[in-house]
Design a protein around this motif. Structure first.
Motif, short mmCIF file in Angstrom:
data_model
loop_
_atom_site.label_atom_id
_atom_site.label_comp_id
_atom_site.label_asym_id
_atom_site.label_seq_id
_atom_site.Cartn_x
_atom_site.Cartn_y
_atom_site.Cartn_z
N LYS A 13 60.79 43.60 61.46
CA LYS A 13 62.15 43.71 62.24
C LYS A 13 62.62 44.87 63.50
CE LYS A 13 64.45 38.65 61.81
NZ LYS A 13 66.12 38.56 62.12
N ASN A 17 71.06 47.62 56.11
CA ASN A 17 71.12 46.52 55.42
C ASN A 17 70.61 45.67 56.44
OD1 ASN A 17 73.41 46.89 53.14
ND2 ASN A 17 74.92 47.69 54.28
N GLU A 18 70.46 45.80 57.18
CA GLU A 18 69.72 44.13 58.29
C GLU A 18 68.78 44.18 58.23
OE1 GLU A 18 71.91 43.46 62.29
OE2 GLU A 18 73.83 44.02 61.15
N CYS A 19 68.27 45.38 58.39
CA CYS A 19 66.31 44.91 58.39
C CYS A 19 65.94 45.23 56.69
CB CYS A 19 65.66 45.69 59.30
SG CYS A 19 64.55 46.20 59.73
N LEU A 48 67.04 45.96 53.90
CA LEU A 48 67.55 44.89 53.03
C LEU A 48 67.24 43.38 52.92
CD1 LEU A 48 70.37 46.88 50.99
CD2 LEU A 48 68.13 47.57 49.93
N SER A 49 67.21 42.74 53.93
CA SER A 49 66.92 41.49 54.05
C SER A 49 65.83 41.36 54.22
CB SER A 49 67.46 40.81 55.83
OG SER A 49 66.48 41.80 56.71
N TYR A 50 64.61 42.23 53.52
CA TYR A 50 63.53 42.09 53.49
C TYR A 50 63.19 42.59 51.87
CZ TYR A 50 58.48 43.04 53.19
OH TYR A 50 56.82 43.12 53.04
N ARG A 56 65.38 42.44 49.04
CA ARG A 56 65.68 41.75 48.36
C ARG A 56 65.96 41.51 46.82
NH1 ARG A 56 66.66 36.41 51.37
NH2 ARG A 56 65.90 36.70 53.62
N ASN A 57 65.69 43.28 46.82
CA ASN A 57 66.69 43.57 45.14
C ASN A 57 64.60 43.68 44.86
OD1 ASN A 57 68.66 44.89 44.24
ND2 ASN A 57 68.29 43.14 42.32
N SER A 79 70.00 50.96 45.94
CA SER A 79 69.53 49.36 46.34
C SER A 79 68.08 49.20 46.13
CB SER A 79 69.92 49.36 48.04
OG SER A 79 71.33 49.37 48.34
#
Length: 212
Positions: free
Chosen positions: A115, A156-158, A160-162, A164-165, A190
């Motif tokens: 994104k 955080n929003e772009c 790591l949300s992709y 997912r660890n 992370s």
């Protein structure tokens, strides 16, 4: 360059900024505009035609370094880059009320684009309809620059949300703010390894340099 010139001509017509016959949208104007507004756009790709041997050698060493980093899936090897948009060239924006935005783009090795993340300055209010339509994430800073807080927000929003660890590798240039200790440590904690492209060879290594 061609698209930039056409957009400028269209904006002048729409805003009646100057008689049409006084602005030609020449190549010279476009290149000077890019230089004034920190854009880096050339007629064909975002690279010079020739590179000194030491830069080519530096790029080769870095590519060999990347090849040693096995164990990452292609969709979790990612490139990051930024481009700054400065709107102060429009007459309705006074110099003391400068308007700027920074676009952060992330591209995976397998060609997927994450994104878009746009950082607006505090005196620009992004339209919710527009941000929803293009499916982008937004943030605001006082200057519109990608400061440390903005980079954390992007992560955080772009990013790591992709990921997912999942174990991931992030590749970016050696810009000072990328090297922020807290930002790099946050990524490492992370499960995101960081690799910095040597100075001067980003346009050889980073594929985003060829699309923005």
């Amino acid at each position: 360059i061609k698209q930039l010139k056409q957009k400028a001509i269209d904006m002048i017509k729409e805003n009646n900024l100057t008689p049409n016959d006084r602005f030609k949208g020449s190549d010279g104007w476009a290149k000077k505009f890019c230089k004034r507004n920190t854009f880096d756009i050339n007629d064909k790709f975002n690279c010079p035609k020739y590179f000194p041997n030491d830069l080519l050698q530096s790029a080769q060493i870095f590519l060999e370094h990347l090849s040693d980093k096995s164990g990452y899936q292609d969709n979790f090897v990612m490139f990051l880059d930024e481009v700054v948009f400065d709107f102060s060239f429009l007459k309705k924006y006074k110099a003391r009320n400068r308007k700027k935005a920074t676009l952060l783009l992330s591209l995976t090795k397998d060609g997927s684009l994450l994104k878009p993340f746009v950082i607006f300055c505090s005196n620009i209010e992004p339209e919710k309809e527009a941000t929803t339509e293009v499916n982008m994430l937004t943030y605001q800073t006082e200057s519109g620059d990608a400061d440390e807080h903005a980079l954390h927000k992007w992560a955080n929003e772009c990013l790591l949300s992709y990921t997912r660890n999942n174990q991931a590798l992030l590749i970016f240039d050696s810009w000072m703010k990328h090297q922020s200790y807290s930002f790099v440590q946050f990524l490492l904690q992370s499960n995101v390894e960081v690799t910095m492209i040597p100075a001067g060879v980003s346009c050889i290594i980073n594929p985003l340099k060829h699309i923005i």
